[in-house]
Motif scaffolding. Structure first.
Motif, PDB file in Angstrom:
ATOM      1  N   ARG A  83       0.845  -1.206   0.000  1.00 34.10           N
ATOM      2  CA  ARG A  83       0.000   0.000   0.000  1.00 34.10           C
ATOM      3  C   ARG A  83       0.878   1.254   0.000  1.00 34.10           C
ATOM      4  O   ARG A  83       0.633   2.209  -0.743  1.00 34.10           O
ATOM      5  CB  ARG A  83      -0.904  -0.023   1.236  1.00 34.10           C
ATOM      6  CG  ARG A  83      -1.620   1.278   1.602  1.00 34.10           C
ATOM      7  CD  ARG A  83      -2.570   1.750   0.512  1.00 34.10           C
ATOM      8  NE  ARG A  83      -3.280   2.960   0.901  1.00 34.10           N
ATOM      9  CZ  ARG A  83      -4.561   3.004   1.182  1.00 34.10           C
ATOM     10  NH1 ARG A  83      -5.290   1.907   1.133  1.00 34.10           N
ATOM     11  NH2 ARG A  83      -5.137   4.146   1.508  1.00 34.10           N
ATOM     12  N   ASP A 108      -9.304   4.662  -0.654  1.00 34.98           N
ATOM     13  CA  ASP A 108      -9.179   3.226  -0.894  1.00 34.98           C
ATOM     14  C   ASP A 108     -10.321   2.792  -1.814  1.00 34.98           C
ATOM     15  O   ASP A 108     -11.488   3.093  -1.531  1.00 34.98           O
ATOM     16  CB  ASP A 108      -9.259   2.482   0.442  1.00 34.98           C
ATOM     17  CG  ASP A 108      -8.877   1.021   0.347  1.00 34.98           C
ATOM     18  OD1 ASP A 108      -9.025   0.434  -0.742  1.00 34.98           O
ATOM     19  OD2 ASP A 108      -8.446   0.455   1.363  1.00 34.98           O
ATOM     20  N   THR A 163     -10.957   6.174   5.120  1.00 36.29           N
ATOM     21  CA  THR A 163     -10.432   7.045   4.072  1.00 36.29           C
ATOM     22  C   THR A 163     -11.629   7.743   3.447  1.00 36.29           C
ATOM     23  O   THR A 163     -12.757   7.255   3.553  1.00 36.29           O
ATOM     24  CB  THR A 163      -9.653   6.267   2.982  1.00 36.29           C
ATOM     25  OG1 THR A 163     -10.544   5.403   2.258  1.00 36.29           O
ATOM     26  CG2 THR A 163      -8.520   5.464   3.595  1.00 36.29           C
ATOM     27  N   GLN A 165      -8.032  10.265   3.452  1.00 36.99           N
ATOM     28  CA  GLN A 165      -7.163  10.962   4.391  1.00 36.99           C
ATOM     29  C   GLN A 165      -6.477  12.087   3.620  1.00 36.99           C
ATOM     30  O   GLN A 165      -6.095  11.900   2.463  1.00 36.99           O
ATOM     31  CB  GLN A 165      -6.150   9.995   5.003  1.00 36.99           C
ATOM     32  CG  GLN A 165      -6.833   8.848   5.745  1.00 36.99           C
ATOM     33  CD  GLN A 165      -5.884   7.967   6.534  1.00 36.99           C
ATOM     34  OE1 GLN A 165      -4.676   8.196   6.594  1.00 36.99           O
ATOM     35  NE2 GLN A 165      -6.432   6.940   7.174  1.00 36.99           N
ATOM     36  N   ASP A 188      -1.832   2.839   7.270  1.00 36.78           N
ATOM     37  CA  ASP A 188      -2.513   3.901   6.543  1.00 36.78           C
ATOM     38  C   ASP A 188      -1.597   5.114   6.516  1.00 36.78           C
ATOM     39  O   ASP A 188      -0.537   5.140   7.155  1.00 36.78           O
ATOM     40  CB  ASP A 188      -3.891   4.225   7.145  1.00 36.78           C
ATOM     41  CG  ASP A 188      -3.814   4.857   8.526  1.00 36.78           C
ATOM     42  OD1 ASP A 188      -2.719   4.900   9.137  1.00 36.78           O
ATOM     43  OD2 ASP A 188      -4.859   5.325   9.019  1.00 36.78           O
TER      44      ASP A 188
END
Length: 237
Positions: A83, A108, A163, A165, A188
């Motif tokens: 990620r 996401d 999210t 963010q 994250d």
């Protein structure tokens, strides 16, 4: 956040979808694919959000384009191994066309139910340290050990991160690289910012901004989407 800030969106659509049983980004949802609904509210925040960068696994590139309004700049790029790698690739791409001091909304693809009103709230309430949508933990929290309850945890002050963010582009890029260099598990983008000494704002979002994880989440997501006041407009695009 200052209304004059330049904002760009990055949507991460990588991952194997092992628990879901297939890649999530193109899973049928309502009349469209999951990725279309993840992009939908970001596009509807134009002109506050000037562009959207979608990152997908290499084999998925070049498929059906999402039905975005023509005024929203869009690019599709391959994601990375993790990620954090995927988001960094997106940040590098956005930086090539973004102005000095630009901000990024990182979302996401597996969260197709975020409402435009929550994104607008995030843009309003975030400060110089950035911000993220989140909801307070209301359930009892248990720590497990060997399949049994090892301890009960105090839920006071605990929030579940969601999210999008929102962070300043260059600051997020620097914090992500530093976290990876230091061996921090970046679950994250806020985690990377926290490691860099920042304290992002927690902006209360909706409980129904769910992350689609299991196949049975599709039916729930379809039900949530039908309650969104923008849903009827979006299905006509």
């Amino acid at each position: 956040m200052d209304d004059a800030k330049e904002v760009h969106a990055i949507v991460a659509g990588g991952g194997s979808g092992q628990r879901f049983g297939r890649a999530k980004w193109d899973a049928p949802l309502g009349r469209r694919r999951m990725l279309d609904y993840a992009l939908r509210p970001l596009a509807m925040c134009h002109p506050a959000v000037r562009s959207i960068t979608l990152l997908l696994p290499e084999p998925a590139l070049g498929g059906e384009p999402p039905p975005l309004p023509a005024e929203v700049a869009f690019q599709e790029l391959p994601g990375g191994e993790t990620r954090a790698d995927t988001v960094l690739h997106g940040l590098e791409a956005v930086r090539r066309h973004a102005g000095e001091g630009a901000w990024v909304l990182v979302h996401d693809v597996a969260r197709p139910c975020v409402w435009r009103s929550d994104i607008e709230k995030l843009l309003r309430e975030s400060d110089a340290d950035g911000g993220l949508l989140a909801v307070p933990v209301t359930d009892s929290v248990k720590r497990a050990g060997e399949g049994r309850v090892a301890a009960s945890e105090d839920r006071q002050g605990l929030w579940r991160a969601q999210t999008p963010q929102l962070f300043e582009l260059s600051t997020l890029e620097r914090c992500l690289r530093q976290a990876l260099d230091d061996g921090v598990e970046v679950t994250d983008e806020s985690r990377a910012m926290e490691h860099g000494g920042y304290r992002p704002c927690l902006v209360a979002g909706r409980e129904d901004n769910i992350k689609v994880t299991w196949p049975e989440d599709i039916a729930r997501a379809e039900s949530i989407l039908q309650q969104d006041p923008d849903y009827a407009y979006w299905t006509r695009l």
